[in-house]
Design an enzyme around this catalytic site. Structure first.
Site, PDB file in Angstrom:
ATOM      1  N   LYS A 157       0.843  -1.205   0.000  1.00  0.00           N
ATOM      2  CA  LYS A 157       0.000   0.000   0.000  1.00  0.00           C
ATOM      3  C   LYS A 157       0.871   1.245   0.000  1.00  0.00           C
ATOM      4  O   LYS A 157       1.805   1.357   0.807  1.00  0.00           O
ATOM      5  CB  LYS A 157      -0.936   0.017   1.207  1.00  0.00           C
ATOM      6  CG  LYS A 157      -1.960   1.147   1.177  1.00  0.00           C
ATOM      7  CD  LYS A 157      -2.967   1.004   2.289  1.00  0.00           C
ATOM      8  CE  LYS A 157      -4.009   2.122   2.269  1.00  0.00           C
ATOM      9  NZ  LYS A 157      -4.769   2.165   1.000  1.00  0.00           N
ATOM     10  N   GLY A 167       6.354   0.766   5.940  1.00  0.00           N
ATOM     11  CA  GLY A 167       7.264  -0.177   5.304  1.00  0.00           C
ATOM     12  C   GLY A 167       7.425   0.088   3.817  1.00  0.00           C
ATOM     13  O   GLY A 167       8.537  -0.004   3.270  1.00  0.00           O
ATOM     14  N   CYS A 168       6.330   0.450   3.146  1.00  0.00           N
ATOM     15  CA  CYS A 168       6.385   0.705   1.707  1.00  0.00           C
ATOM     16  C   CYS A 168       7.208   1.960   1.405  1.00  0.00           C
ATOM     17  O   CYS A 168       7.916   2.017   0.388  1.00  0.00           O
ATOM     18  CB  CYS A 168       4.979   0.849   1.152  1.00  0.00           C
ATOM     19  SG  CYS A 168       3.978  -0.650   1.358  1.00  0.00           S
ATOM     20  N   THR A 169       7.117   2.947   2.274  1.00  0.00           N
ATOM     21  CA  THR A 169       7.916   4.161   2.093  1.00  0.00           C
ATOM     22  C   THR A 169       9.405   3.860   2.259  1.00  0.00           C
ATOM     23  O   THR A 169      10.248   4.392   1.510  1.00  0.00           O
ATOM     24  CB  THR A 169       7.469   5.246   3.087  1.00  0.00           C
ATOM     25  OG1 THR A 169       6.095   5.593   2.815  1.00  0.00           O
ATOM     26  CG2 THR A 169       8.329   6.490   2.971  1.00  0.00           C
ATOM     27  N   ALA A 172      10.397   2.147  -0.991  1.00  0.00           N
ATOM     28  CA  ALA A 172      10.386   3.083  -2.114  1.00  0.00           C
ATOM     29  C   ALA A 172      11.538   4.082  -2.032  1.00  0.00           C
ATOM     30  O   ALA A 172      12.169   4.400  -3.062  1.00  0.00           O
ATOM     31  CB  ALA A 172       9.049   3.818  -2.159  1.00  0.00           C
TER      32      ALA A 172
END
Length: 244
Positions: free
Chosen positions: A132, A137-139, A142
């Protein structure tokens, strides 16, 4: 002159004779009585109710004939809307090591069409998948690819973030974190599922590396957010050393 004999009390006077002419006259006709009008409060008879029922039935049938087509069209429209909103079943075969990028068109963060099969025509491609956009965690994942982005491009590989987020959410995240690479929206997880990272309506954190020409040569799943960019870059550097 001789006197008439007196009538004694014992004698009964003779009854006068009725005229046959009067008896033979026809009796006067009695006037025909008209039925009294029904008052507003008087109950209707069964025949009246039947007549009214027939009229109501005809009116109801007319209304039904008039409204039924509209109702049918409305149901068809609702069905079409539901079909558009329903999750799309994966139409791609599983993509394994050695398989090529599929012929499918998705959207980028600007809501522009992206033909996936053409992405590796001139350079290698890295897809890193996030559950998402704009989450912790995704940031981390990325931003790791952001910070090492020049290293990937220097080795002739382009980077793409792939998620089920809509383009608008991806664009907002890209602007907020200054992400230099495109983000691809796969809202129905068609490509994500073909890569083996879409299960139970969720996207597994992972990354996939396709060489120039579009053949899959590496996949990492599952992978930790901070390790994903490091491992992907190490793999590509290893390939470069072999070819040098």
């Amino acid at each position: 002159m001789p006197r008439k004999a007196a009538v004694t009390s014992s004698e009964t006077p003779a009854e006068p004779r009725r005229s046959t002419r009067v008896a033979s006259l026809p009796k006067p006709e009695e006037p025909i009585k008209k039925p009294a009008k029904k008052s507003s409060g008087e109950k209707r008879t069964a025949s009246d109710k039947a007549d009214a029922g027939d009229g109501a039935g005809e009116e109801s049938a007319a209304k039904k004939a008039k409204t039924t087509p509209d109702d049918s069209e409305e149901k068809d429209q609702l069905k079409d809307d539901e079909d558009e909103d329903a999750p799309q079943k994966p139409e791609l075969a599983p993509i394994n090591i050695g398989d090529s990028l599929p012929d499918i068109t998705l959207k980028n963060e600007k809501d522009e069409d992206i033909k996936i099969a053409e992405l590796a025509a001139e350079k290698g491609v890295i897809f890193f998948l996030v559950p998402k956009a704009d989450t912790s965690g995704c940031t981390t994942q990325a931003c790791g690819f952001r910070d090492s982005y020049p290293d990937f491009t220097g080795l002739d590989y382009t980077v793409y973030c792939l998620s089920a987020d809509p383009p608008s959410a991806q664009l907002k995240w890209q602007t907020k974190k200054h992400l230099p690479y495109p983000l691809i929206s796969d809202k129905k997880r068609v490509l994500i599922t073909a890569l083996g990272a879409g299960k139970n309506g969720k996207t597994a954190r992972s990354h996939f590396i396709f060489e120039k020409g579009g053949k899959l040569i590496e996949k990492k799943q599952p992978v930790k957010p901070a390790e994903s960019p490091v491992l992907a870059l190490a793999f590509i550097k290893g390939l470069s050393e072999k070819h040098s």
